[in-house]
Scaffold this active site. Sequence first.
Site, short mmCIF file in Angstrom:
data_model
loop_
_atom_site.label_atom_id
_atom_site.label_comp_id
_atom_site.label_asym_id
_atom_site.label_seq_id
_atom_site.Cartn_x
_atom_site.Cartn_y
_atom_site.Cartn_z
N ARG A 44 0.80 -1.22 0.00
CA ARG A 44 0.00 0.00 0.00
C ARG A 44 0.84 1.27 0.00
O ARG A 44 0.71 2.11 -0.90
CB ARG A 44 -0.83 -0.01 1.30
CG ARG A 44 -2.25 0.30 1.18
CD ARG A 44 -2.86 -0.10 2.52
NE ARG A 44 -2.54 -1.50 2.78
CZ ARG A 44 -3.41 -2.48 2.58
NH1 ARG A 44 -4.61 -2.21 2.16
NH2 ARG A 44 -3.07 -3.72 2.81
N THR A 45 1.67 1.42 1.02
CA THR A 45 2.40 2.69 1.18
C THR A 45 3.37 2.93 0.03
O THR A 45 3.43 4.03 -0.52
CB THR A 45 3.14 2.69 2.54
OG1 THR A 45 2.22 2.34 3.55
CG2 THR A 45 3.73 4.04 2.84
N LYS A 55 24.19 -7.40 0.84
CA LYS A 55 25.64 -7.63 0.78
C LYS A 55 26.33 -7.05 2.01
O LYS A 55 27.55 -7.01 2.08
CB LYS A 55 26.21 -6.99 -0.48
CG LYS A 55 25.65 -7.56 -1.77
CD LYS A 55 26.22 -6.81 -2.96
CE LYS A 55 25.52 -7.22 -4.25
NZ LYS A 55 25.86 -6.33 -5.37
N ARG A 62 11.14 3.65 4.62
CA ARG A 62 10.49 2.80 5.64
C ARG A 62 11.57 1.90 6.20
O ARG A 62 12.37 1.31 5.46
CB ARG A 62 9.38 1.97 5.03
CG ARG A 62 8.95 0.85 5.99
CD ARG A 62 7.72 0.17 5.59
NE ARG A 62 6.57 1.04 5.79
CZ ARG A 62 5.32 0.61 5.72
NH1 ARG A 62 5.06 -0.66 5.44
NH2 ARG A 62 4.31 1.42 5.91
N HIS A 86 4.17 6.80 11.80
CA HIS A 86 3.80 6.57 10.40
C HIS A 86 2.98 7.81 10.01
O HIS A 86 1.75 7.75 9.88
CB HIS A 86 2.97 5.29 10.28
CG HIS A 86 2.80 4.79 8.87
ND1 HIS A 86 3.10 5.56 7.76
CD2 HIS A 86 2.35 3.61 8.39
CE1 HIS A 86 2.85 4.85 6.66
NE2 HIS A 86 2.40 3.67 7.02
#
Lengths: 178, 315
Positions: free
Chosen positions: B65-66, B93, B115, B143
């Site tokens: 969604r975001t 890595k 995020r 958020h």
Amino acid sequence: MENSKTVMDAEGIDRSLTRIAYEILEKNKGGEELALIGIRSRGVFLARRLKDKLAAIEKREIPLGILDITLYRDDLQSSHPKPVLGKTEIPFSIDGQKVVLVDDVLFTGRTIRAAMDALIDFGRPKMIQLAVLIDRGHRELPIRADFVGKSLPSSLWEAINVHLVEKDGSDNVTVEIK
Amino acid sequence: METPLNVRKLDRKDILGIKELSVEEINLILETADSFVEVSTREIKKVPTLRGKTIINLFYEASTRTRTSFEIAGKRLSADTVNISASTSSVVKGETLIDTARNLESMNPDIIVIRHSAAGAPQMLARILRQSIINAGDGAHEHPTQALLDMMTIKSRKGGIAGLKVAIIGDIAHSRVARSNIHGLTKMGARVFIAGPPTMIPYDIEKMGVTVHTRIEEAIRDADVVMALRIQTEREKQCIFPSLREYAQHFSLNKRNISLARKDVMIMHPGPVNRGVEISPDLADCANSVILDQVTNGVAVRMALLYLLAGGSNT
């Protein structure tokens, strides 16, 4: 204000708009397929007044839309003050319509270019025409108005201020030395 | 009618949390987002505003969604959007977040959306990078864009936020959505009530200006808005609650307990929904549910933030 000169009063504005309304109907052979789109913010008030005049002459309601061109400006980073965002409301299809864009002052032509870009994103009008209350010259793009209330050749050191009752409390146009 | 705004542009480089935003700034973002709703309803859903700008979506946690919402928002403004997820980047890595960020900075993006599972990661990037940083969720901290889209959804349905009774149900302790919403809703004048199992209610949460209940019915009674939070099913293994079934029995929104709320109650959920756990399927799809409106408004809110951070303003 000694730096400011009134070049158009309420009566002058009204007379110009009446003439523009007749010119619009003459050029378009009536009001069929016609739509008015006012450019925020003062163009919207002028478009509303034109709509009333056209309705009185033609006995027909001409659809009216509101266009905000902020998202189409080419100067988001460089303009001072920053461009101001408003809402666009065009509640009808402009496909095949003869759209008359309405604004208060025609200056560099960049606002009108942005308005045409925006309109074309909404559909494919048959024709786009331009009505302005004041044409002050100093074009930076090859754009010309179809209907002009008053041509006002001005220097770049002058500011043209259009005041309308709906926003400013009175109707007049002034030229001010900056 | 146009609402006069006290601030017309966002005088900050980053959007890191709702906590640091003023009421005026929240209003500015919500009003600006309102103007962007129309763009998404057009046939050509694109305006040239951010042409030439580059936005990097740096996602260290899974998100549909975001991330999609930010990507669509950027594309609708004509920006170039680049998506990087940790699983397909040099993170696997062994590269550190700072090194990844400095390398991205060298490619001259304009805005980085991040995020991360670690609270504070966006704040750290904001300190060291010259680009604007938008927090798309950091750990259990904040958020902000979810809270803004929630506030936008409430405002558009209820006409305002001040004075409303909002109930937030579920895992408050681990929810960045709850934290950002509590900051935002209380700032905007709503009365916020929370309910959840005691293991999911953080210590001293009352200091954030909320009323705490351990029974869902008490929180929901006469509520204008009820927001169910996602239960992070992976936490079941951490013994925070005995079982999903037991959680659902006590804290799931259903026809019976929602009848205690106001008739025109708005039912919200940040998604993804665990149907039958946080909310019964019939309620998730009922007329009072605005779950999909939240998703739609998310694009508008993110367009507004990208626009305002790039230098735009509103009136």
